[in-house]
Write an enzyme that holds these catalytic residues in place. Sequence first.
Site, PDB file in Angstrom:
ATOM      1  CG  ASP A   1      38.616  64.591  42.698  1.00  0.00           C
ATOM      2  OD1 ASP A   1      38.550  64.143  41.538  1.00  0.00           O
ATOM      3  OD2 ASP A   1      37.642  65.065  43.309  1.00  0.00           O
ATOM      4  CG  ASP A  14      36.981  65.453  37.216  1.00  0.00           C
ATOM      5  OD1 ASP A  14      35.991  65.678  37.937  1.00  0.00           O
ATOM      6  OD2 ASP A  14      37.303  66.172  36.250  1.00  0.00           O
ATOM      7  CD  GLU A  28      32.305  63.658  37.649  1.00  0.00           C
ATOM      8  OE1 GLU A  28      31.521  64.532  38.048  1.00  0.00           O
ATOM      9  OE2 GLU A  28      33.345  63.927  37.015  1.00  0.00           O
ATOM     10  CG  HIS A  32      32.397  69.232  44.005  1.00  0.00           C
ATOM     11  ND1 HIS A  32      32.392  67.858  43.914  1.00  0.00           N
ATOM     12  CD2 HIS A  32      33.008  69.680  42.882  1.00  0.00           C
ATOM     13  CE1 HIS A  32      32.980  67.492  42.789  1.00  0.00           C
ATOM     14  NE2 HIS A  32      33.375  68.588  42.139  1.00  0.00           N
TER      15      HIS A  32
HETATM   16  O1  TEU Z   1      32.300  67.278  36.905  1.00  0.00           O
HETATM   17  C1  TEU Z   1      31.843  66.882  35.650  1.00  0.00           C
HETATM   18  C2  TEU Z   1      30.544  67.405  35.293  1.00  0.00           C
HETATM   19  O2  TEU Z   1      30.028  66.927  34.309  1.00  0.00           O
HETATM   20  C3  TEU Z   1      29.880  68.478  36.147  1.00  0.00           C
HETATM   21  O3  TEU Z   1      30.747  69.412  36.590  1.00  0.00           O
HETATM   22  C4  TEU Z   1      28.864  69.202  35.389  1.00  0.00           C
HETATM   23  O4  TEU Z   1      29.457  70.208  34.639  1.00  0.00           O
HETATM   24  C5  TEU Z   1      27.877  69.844  36.297  1.00  0.00           C
HETATM   25  O5  TEU Z   1      27.453  68.952  37.247  1.00  0.00           O
HETATM   26  C6  TEU Z   1      26.682  70.282  35.512  1.00  0.00           C
HETATM   27  O6  TEU Z   1      25.925  71.133  36.272  1.00  0.00           O
HETATM   28  C7  TEU Z   1      33.634  67.157  37.229  1.00  0.00           C
HETATM   29  C8  TEU Z   1      33.904  67.855  38.548  1.00  0.00           C
HETATM   30  O7  TEU Z   1      33.163  67.241  39.555  1.00  0.00           O
HETATM   31  C9  TEU Z   1      33.569  69.317  38.397  1.00  0.00           C
HETATM   32  O8  TEU Z   1      33.678  70.010  39.603  1.00  0.00           O
HETATM   33  C10 TEU Z   1      34.520  69.882  37.352  1.00  0.00           C
HETATM   34  O9  TEU Z   1      34.183  71.212  37.087  1.00  0.00           O
HETATM   35  C11 TEU Z   1      34.496  69.092  36.058  1.00  0.00           C
HETATM   36  O10 TEU Z   1      34.505  67.679  36.249  1.00  0.00           O
HETATM   37  C12 TEU Z   1      35.706  69.407  35.224  1.00  0.00           C
HETATM   38  O11 TEU Z   1      36.837  68.849  35.817  1.00  0.00           O
END
Ligand code: TEU
Length: 564
Positions: free
Chosen positions: A99, A199, A258, A333
């Site tokens: 990641d 990410d 992502e 997750h």
């Molecule tokens: O996720 C980005 C993100 O937009 C989601 O976490 C979003 O906040 C959530 O799905 C809404 O319910 C990534 C990672 O996957 C996440 O675990 C991190 O918290 C986030 O980025 C920040 O790095």
Amino acid sequence: MEKEDWWRDAVVYQVYPVSFQDTTGNGRGDLNGITSRLQYLKDLGVNVVWLSPIYASPMVDMGYDISDYRAIHTEFGVMEDWERLVDEAHKLGLKIVMDLVVNHTSDQHEWFKNAQSGGNKKDWYVWRDKNPEGKEPNNWGAIFGGSCWEWNEQLQQYYLHVFDVSQPDLNWQNPEVREAVWDVMRFWLDKGCDGFRMDVINCISKTPGFPDAPVADPKSAFQYGLVHRFNGPKVAEYLHEMHHRVLKHYPGTFTVGEAPGIKNAEQALPLIQNGTPLQMLFHFEHMYIDHQPGQQCFNYRPWKLTELKDILGNFMEFNQNHNGWDSLYLENHDQPRITSRWGSDTTYREASAKMLALFHATGRGTLFVYQGQEIGMVNPPSWTFDELRDLEEIEYYNGVNERNGDLNDALRQIQRIGRDNSRTPMQWSADVNAGFTTGSPWIKVNTDYFEWNVAAQLENESTSVLGFWKKLLSIRKMHPGLVRGKFQMIDYENQSVYAYTRTDEVAQYLVVCSFSDKEITWVCPVQTGSLLLANYPDGDRQELDGMKLKPYEGRLYIYAKNQH
Ligand code: TEU
């Protein structure tokens, strides 16, 4: 020889390390635990393992807040453990994807410590003065609550954090930052890492001038929280630079970005066409389907099956006509368990978990399976405030509390959609703590593990969800048409049945998935052929007036082209 575009056929398994397998008894998963389960993953039929972050981190956001990109978080192990994991994986023919979290660092990273005390890395982050009224530079809210801006007394400026206050955004406009990121990538690729999940990669460029977001209350809404903070004009440029400076020198590297807030396939195309600069993206449109527009996920919105068909169908159809490629995911997750969300986690748990697996694994794209999905893990039946671990859920709960809102309802919403639902420990066996740890687990184990666990399902492969997934993955491997073939939606208007064909030179496949909890009759508009797989033992019932589909029934047919 491996095909240049091998990644299209890949089956990726996401490991959330802290919840996968503990070997030290400290209640948290670790790298050696992952190594000990590689054979299980190989037997399941996956070929890529994506590790959620395992780098040094204060773990405010469970590792998505990195304090050293070149070090392993001590609770996960040491660098030699990572090297052994990669060696063992490669011996089994599995690839390891890391990641890459480079939109932001932790505020504990040396770079930020230097920046916040006015050192030579100050411009590695994003700083702004107070506005003329002495307030924050604009109304942007942070995704985990509060303003995006945090005041620094010493520098008399604010720094930007799109996520938590402890996750300051890197300044990608600064070429030194980009150079530092390319170096981190080379470091891991040189050590044998096979690719990256990137990410929030569409957050690395923001709208120039940082204009106000359209919503006055910066605390509201996750989706509005994306406006101006994501999809800035330079995302593609930076990723092409990444390709030229790093990725093209490591052919075959796996990449998925992502990208929350990428609304459709047209918008995604410049980032993935012909596999460059990235091979595919994770869009969120199907995951937002049950969110009130412009509000956080905790605000439910009822949805129709045709809306899901619009989202996923349009992505697949557009991509197949424009050399784009989809990523297929229903869980990760950050999302609740799909069987709880779109299926039934009570009466029809097994049937709906299998139907959703069939639906998932027969799409046009690269398949991503999240740990525990393959055994039909579901959300725990309830959460108390003390049991919560995720900062997003805790912020939400505290917000409801501050507004004197309904706290029982807040917990119900968290149970329905919160991120901890998918972070409960992997259920390996009926042993204590589901075989995850001999210690005290960092987050509660779902009590259904006595019945729902890997060991039990391995013993009953002919009927278990796990056995179904194994069959599905071997079918997908044997029938490339299911991966790369043309996708065609059929009976679009139907609000209970999601059906489509997949076609290549050899065969036409028909996928029929009932999302209904009732028995229904469905008239199939195309040639069915012979049954390849179904989630009910007698799953081929057809009568003159149509197919009789049981609750959450799913079927896969093949019609060979040389058949008459
Ligand atoms: O996720 C980005 C993100 O937009 C989601 O976490 C979003 O906040 C959530 O799905 C809404 O319910 C990534 C990672 O996957 C996440 O675990 C991190 O918290 C986030 O980025 C920040 O790095």
